[in-house]
Design an enzyme around this catalytic site. Structure first.
Site, PDB file in Angstrom:
ATOM      1  NE  ARG A 141      37.143  19.746 -39.498  1.00 19.79           N
ATOM      2  CZ  ARG A 141      37.936  19.096 -40.339  1.00 19.79           C
ATOM      3  NH1 ARG A 141      38.875  19.732 -41.003  1.00 19.79           N
ATOM      4  NH2 ARG A 141      37.800  17.796 -40.510  1.00 19.79           N
ATOM      5  CD  GLU A 164      24.690  14.710 -39.774  1.00 22.80           C
ATOM      6  OE1 GLU A 164      25.435  13.744 -39.997  1.00 22.80           O
ATOM      7  OE2 GLU A 164      25.117  15.810 -39.393  1.00 22.80           O
TER       8      GLU A 164
END
Length: 320
Positions: free
Chosen positions: A196, A118
């Site tokens: 995460r 990204e």
């Protein structure tokens, strides 16, 4: 196929705020909207056209009916009938969790998904706002594990203070987090796979800690200290300035005072415009559509030319 706008898919997040409404003009009542998914083929969050004769048609239906026309033959040959890019605006009122994304191989093996490479373009940042990008030194795996166990991971993080226009490339495996006070545009592979690893011990509205992916992250992390994330790019006016050119997307920066005409007959890819400042009229062979700050537009691969008319606009131009 005329230039297509899509209905934003708004996502409430624990860390979200009001900049998507206050700065980008999104029609939002919530005080914790963290993401506006502008163009998505992710299952459960499929974008629908919001303008013109195709209004209400999903991006997936368009691809099923006219894949080569919309995406381009080279894109279809590589990705099939999956839209390969996910486009978002993100507002972080609070720090996002520290996380990373697996590469294609690991994501395919574990999740039957693409990985997630990204990039971020900072649109607005409060004074002193920061991003976390990578480690501040080379880290051994055992040292990382100990930092998780002793709640000292933050001591290993690299912090980058940001202002409008700063751009970052986040390759797979790089640990990262968007900091409080940052509004940004995100361009990524179509994937919603996130590991995460630290969430500041926050609890959700039900009083629960959010799930961490500690074990899965261990063999996905790049533990080396690297300085390959900050993107230095030209900002020449009325020109096409390359920001990122990677296997998954190419992004150009257009700072337009007087507009731009492009011959794209050999591009063989769709083109996405994210408006990050001002407004413009964007036309192809079959029509034109107005776009303003905080809006996103899709131009079909069949287009042979793109004309942009403006008195002042900043655009991110994304292709494959």
């Amino acid at each position: 196929m005329y230039p297509l706008k899509f209905k934003p898919i708004l996502k409430e997040r624990l860390w979200g705020g009001t900049k998507l409404k206050d700065v980008l003009g999104k029609a939002i009542d919530s005080e914790i909207t963290g993401e506006s998914w502008e163009l998505s083929g992710v299952e459960g969050a499929i974008s629908e056209v919001s303008n013109g004769a195709l209004q209400g048609t999903s991006i997936n239906d368009l691809i099923q009916e006219q894949a080569v026309t919309l995406l381009g033959k080279s894109v279809v040959d590589r990705f099939g009938k999956d839209f390969p890019i996910l486009i978002k605006f993100i507002d972080a009122k609070q720090d996002l969790s520290i996380q990373l994304h697996p590469n294609d191989e690991l994501a395919r093996e574990r999740h039957n998904s693409f990985g997630k490479t990204e990039m971020w373009y900072v649109m607005d940042a409060d004074p002193g706002a920061q991003l976390i990008v990578g480690f501040n030194k080379d880290v051994e795996k055992a040292e990382y594990v100990k930092s998780i166990e002793t709640d000292t991971l933050l001591d290993l993080m690299n912090y980058e203070e940001v202002t409008e226009g700063d751009t970052f490339f986040i390759n797979t495996g790089k640990i990262h987090a968007i900091g409080a006070g940052v509004l940004l545009a995100e361009i990524q592979q179509t994937s919603d796979i996130t590991y995460r690893v630290f969430d500041f011990n926050r609890k959700d509205k039900s009083g629960n800690l959010r799930e961490l992916h500690t074990e899965m992250a261990l063999d996905a992390i790049d533990y080396a200290k690297k300085e390959d994330f900050k993107v230095n790019y030209s900002k020449a006016s009325d020109s096409v300035n390359t920001m990122v050119d990677c296997p998954y997307f190419k992004t150009n920066f257009l700072d337009l005072a007087n507009g731009l005409n492009q011959d794209v007959s050999s591009r063989d890819s769709f083109t996405i415009y994210m408006c990050v400042g001002g407004e413009a009229e964007i036309a192809n062979d079959w029509g034109s559509t107005r776009i303003k700050k905080g809006e996103t537009l899709l131009i079909a691969a069949e287009s042979t030319s793109i004309s942009i008319t403006t008195n002042g606009a900043k655009l991110l131009e994304v292709t494959i």
